[in-house]
Design a protein around this motif. Sequence first.
Motif, PDB file in Angstrom:
ATOM      1  N   SER A  33      56.210  53.857 -58.315  1.00 24.07           N
ATOM      2  CA  SER A  33      55.398  53.522 -57.151  1.00 24.07           C
ATOM      3  C   SER A  33      55.554  54.610 -56.102  1.00 24.07           C
ATOM      4  O   SER A  33      56.669  55.086 -55.845  1.00 24.07           O
ATOM      5  N   ASP A  34      54.450  54.993 -55.485  1.00 24.57           N
ATOM      6  CA  ASP A  34      54.502  56.003 -54.422  1.00 24.57           C
ATOM      7  C   ASP A  34      55.281  55.515 -53.205  1.00 24.57           C
ATOM      8  O   ASP A  34      55.736  56.317 -52.386  1.00 24.57           O
ATOM      9  N   SER A  35      55.425  54.205 -53.071  1.00 24.66           N
ATOM     10  CA  SER A  35      56.091  53.659 -51.890  1.00 24.66           C
ATOM     11  C   SER A  35      57.616  53.636 -52.010  1.00 24.66           C
ATOM     12  O   SER A  35      58.305  53.385 -51.021  1.00 24.66           O
ATOM     13  N   TYR A  36      58.147  53.929 -53.203  1.00 27.03           N
ATOM     14  CA  TYR A  36      59.600  53.870 -53.383  1.00 27.03           C
ATOM     15  C   TYR A  36      60.274  55.014 -52.646  1.00 27.03           C
ATOM     16  O   TYR A  36      59.878  56.171 -52.769  1.00 27.03           O
ATOM     17  N   ARG A  37      61.311  54.684 -51.888  1.00 24.59           N
ATOM     18  CA  ARG A  37      62.066  55.685 -51.144  1.00 24.59           C
ATOM     19  C   ARG A  37      63.522  55.643 -51.586  1.00 24.59           C
ATOM     20  O   ARG A  37      64.233  54.668 -51.323  1.00 24.59           O
ATOM     21  N   ALA A  38      63.966  56.685 -52.226  1.00 18.06           N
ATOM     22  CA  ALA A  38      65.339  56.745 -52.715  1.00 18.06           C
ATOM     23  C   ALA A  38      66.303  57.072 -51.586  1.00 18.06           C
ATOM     24  O   ALA A  38      65.927  57.675 -50.575  1.00 18.06           O
ATOM     25  N   ALA A  39      67.571  56.680 -51.779  1.00 10.38           N
ATOM     26  CA  ALA A  39      68.584  56.905 -50.741  1.00 10.38           C
ATOM     27  C   ALA A  39      69.921  57.330 -51.330  1.00 10.38           C
ATOM     28  O   ALA A  39      70.967  57.122 -50.723  1.00 10.38           O
ATOM     29  N   GLY A  40      69.902  57.907 -52.543  1.00  9.34           N
ATOM     30  CA  GLY A  40      71.139  58.384 -53.134  1.00  9.34           C
ATOM     31  C   GLY A  40      72.111  57.291 -53.514  1.00  9.34           C
ATOM     32  O   GLY A  40      73.327  57.513 -53.553  1.00  9.34           O
ATOM     33  N   LYS A  41      71.612  56.115 -53.843  1.00 10.36           N
ATOM     34  CA  LYS A  41      72.473  54.965 -54.114  1.00 10.36           C
ATOM     35  C   LYS A  41      73.314  55.133 -55.381  1.00 10.36           C
ATOM     36  O   LYS A  41      74.337  54.459 -55.541  1.00 10.36           O
ATOM     37  N   LEU A  42      72.897  56.007 -56.297  1.00  8.44           N
ATOM     38  CA  LEU A  42      73.630  56.207 -57.549  1.00  8.44           C
ATOM     39  C   LEU A  42      74.025  57.668 -57.724  1.00  8.44           C
ATOM     40  O   LEU A  42      74.190  58.142 -58.841  1.00  8.44           O
ATOM     41  N   GLU A  43      74.205  58.370 -56.633  1.00  8.55           N
ATOM     42  CA  GLU A  43      74.506  59.792 -56.676  1.00  8.55           C
ATOM     43  C   GLU A  43      75.762  60.062 -57.507  1.00  8.55           C
ATOM     44  O   GLU A  43      76.819  59.466 -57.298  1.00  8.55           O
ATOM     45  N   GLY A  44      75.613  60.955 -58.492  1.00  6.48           N
ATOM     46  CA  GLY A  44      76.748  61.352 -59.312  1.00  6.48           C
ATOM     47  C   GLY A  44      77.121  60.379 -60.408  1.00  6.48           C
ATOM     48  O   GLY A  44      78.070  60.617 -61.151  1.00  6.48           O
ATOM     49  N   LYS A  45      76.387  59.294 -60.563  1.00  2.47           N
ATOM     50  CA  LYS A  45      76.687  58.308 -61.596  1.00  2.47           C
ATOM     51  C   LYS A  45      76.049  58.716 -62.923  1.00  2.47           C
ATOM     52  O   LYS A  45      75.076  59.470 -62.977  1.00  2.47           O
ATOM     53  N   ALA A  46      76.603  58.192 -64.001  1.00  5.81           N
ATOM     54  CA  ALA A  46      76.014  58.334 -65.333  1.00  5.81           C
ATOM     55  C   ALA A  46      75.639  56.945 -65.827  1.00  5.81           C
ATOM     56  O   ALA A  46      76.474  56.030 -65.824  1.00  5.81           O
ATOM     57  N   ALA A  47      74.394  56.783 -66.243  1.00  6.71           N
ATOM     58  CA  ALA A  47      73.890  55.483 -66.672  1.00  6.71           C
ATOM     59  C   ALA A  47      73.371  55.564 -68.097  1.00  6.71           C
ATOM     60  O   ALA A  47      72.811  56.582 -68.517  1.00  6.71           O
ATOM     61  N   LEU A  48      73.554  54.488 -68.824  1.00  6.91           N
ATOM     62  CA  LEU A  48      73.017  54.338 -70.177  1.00  6.91           C
ATOM     63  C   LEU A  48      72.045  53.174 -70.157  1.00  6.91           C
ATOM     64  O   LEU A  48      72.413  52.058 -69.771  1.00  6.91           O
ATOM     65  N   VAL A  49      70.801  53.426 -70.564  1.00  5.05           N
ATOM     66  CA  VAL A  49      69.740  52.415 -70.519  1.00  5.05           C
ATOM     67  C   VAL A  49      69.155  52.242 -71.910  1.00  5.05           C
ATOM     68  O   VAL A  49      68.577  53.182 -72.468  1.00  5.05           O
ATOM     69  N   THR A  50      69.275  51.050 -72.489  1.00  5.66           N
ATOM     70  CA  THR A  50      68.618  50.789 -73.770  1.00  5.66           C
ATOM     71  C   THR A  50      67.182  50.325 -73.519  1.00  5.66           C
ATOM     72  O   THR A  50      66.871  49.804 -72.454  1.00  5.66           O
ATOM     73  N   GLY A  51      66.325  50.527 -74.509  1.00  8.74           N
ATOM     74  CA  GLY A  51      64.911  50.235 -74.298  1.00  8.74           C
ATOM     75  C   GLY A  51      64.312  51.131 -73.234  1.00  8.74           C
ATOM     76  O   GLY A  51      63.384  50.749 -72.522  1.00  8.74           O
ATOM     77  N   GLY A  52      64.827  52.358 -73.144  1.00 11.57           N
ATOM     78  CA  GLY A  52      64.452  53.236 -72.040  1.00 11.57           C
ATOM     79  C   GLY A  52      63.204  54.060 -72.261  1.00 11.57           C
ATOM     80  O   GLY A  52      62.873  54.899 -71.426  1.00 11.57           O
ATOM     81  N   ASP A  53      62.506  53.838 -73.362  1.00 11.35           N
ATOM     82  CA  ASP A  53      61.325  54.654 -73.642  1.00 11.35           C
ATOM     83  C   ASP A  53      60.068  54.132 -72.980  1.00 11.35           C
ATOM     84  O   ASP A  53      59.093  54.870 -72.831  1.00 11.35           O
ATOM     85  N   SER A  54      60.038  52.862 -72.604  1.00  4.54           N
ATOM     86  CA  SER A  54      58.800  52.304 -72.039  1.00  4.54           C
ATOM     87  C   SER A  54      59.122  51.063 -71.222  1.00  4.54           C
ATOM     88  O   SER A  54      60.240  50.549 -71.242  1.00  4.54           O
ATOM     89  N   GLY A  55      58.129  50.584 -70.496  1.00 11.16           N
ATOM     90  CA  GLY A  55      58.262  49.319 -69.786  1.00 11.16           C
ATOM     91  C   GLY A  55      59.381  49.301 -68.774  1.00 11.16           C
ATOM     92  O   GLY A  55      59.640  50.276 -68.057  1.00 11.16           O
ATOM     93  N   ILE A  56      60.088  48.168 -68.715  1.00 14.46           N
ATOM     94  CA  ILE A  56      61.106  47.940 -67.696  1.00 14.46           C
ATOM     95  C   ILE A  56      62.225  48.967 -67.794  1.00 14.46           C
ATOM     96  O   ILE A  56      62.685  49.502 -66.785  1.00 14.46           O
ATOM     97  N   GLY A  57      62.691  49.236 -69.010  1.00 14.13           N
ATOM     98  CA  GLY A  57      63.776  50.195 -69.175  1.00 14.13           C
ATOM     99  C   GLY A  57      63.414  51.565 -68.672  1.00 14.13           C
ATOM    100  O   GLY A  57      64.227  52.247 -68.025  1.00 14.13           O
ATOM    101  N   ALA A  58      62.213  52.014 -68.960  1.00  9.34           N
ATOM    102  CA  ALA A  58      61.770  53.326 -68.494  1.00  9.34           C
ATOM    103  C   ALA A  58      61.677  53.368 -66.976  1.00  9.34           C
ATOM    104  O   ALA A  58      62.085  54.349 -66.340  1.00  9.34           O
ATOM    105  N   ALA A  59      61.129  52.313 -66.385  1.00 14.53           N
ATOM    106  CA  ALA A  59      61.005  52.267 -64.925  1.00 14.53           C
ATOM    107  C   ALA A  59      62.373  52.284 -64.261  1.00 14.53           C
ATOM    108  O   ALA A  59      62.584  52.977 -63.252  1.00 14.53           O
TER     109      ALA A  59
END
Length: 292
Positions: A33-59
Amino acid sequence: MPATATLETQAPKAGYAMDDVRANVDPKPQLESDSYRAAGKLEGKAALVTGGDSGIGAAAAIAFAKEGADVALVYYSSDDDAQAVADRIRELGRRALVFKGDVGDEGFCQSVVKRVVDEWGHLDVLVNDAGEQTPQASILDVSQAQLVRTFQTNIFSMFFLVKAALPHLPQGGTIVNTTSVTAYQGSPQLLDYSATKGAITAFTRSLSENEELVKRGIRVNAVAPGPIWSPLNPASYGPDSEKVRTFGQETPMGRPGQPYELAPAYVFLASEDSSYISGQVIHINGGMVVNG
């Protein structure tokens, strides 16, 4: 080159080729969304996301990258979609890893976590989003093979991934699971799927109270989507079915949600903004009131 692992064991669902359906979903699911404004909430973190190719996981993966996280994506079959999400993560200035395989296989889950930790040296956030569904008109039509397959993908995978990730999660690490409104309302054509989603809710609550996790400040929460426009439903029912044509109209808002509308909830639960929240489920379902 992105890291890739492969285990091809999951059968196609409902007679449709998943890659073909993803390529022809109309309109395309909205991941940002163009309205999303990030604030560095996960700066420097490493995340693993399953189902990350499409839909909710990708978003969620893209939103994590906007918030400063490196993101490893796990997916089953859609190579182009997975690479597009990884490219977007890199475009946002973060690192991406891509793993192709079956989350219902414990060995694959272990290898993914090991590769992430070997590559980046740490793992801070685990998002269990991968899922599958196969509608059936009657319980008599739910075969043993389908039942086992659905549970392997939807809930066994969460056990496998948490077991693999837990030794590496730091003090204050986070786990976010995707359950569903069907865990609370049921779904007559998705008996096995709904049962797994109920199991995910119970798993989330139970794991959050585990003494080892509590001592280490590791929080476990979940998101319960309602009808969200993603490739899963056209792939399950057929892109021209009545179910797909009227998808989401039963909600008070009268429409399906878009994947980007869930991403901020995953960011919230993965970040310190939710530091006093564990064992909870956020319901994002277009206004449907459910207990739990």
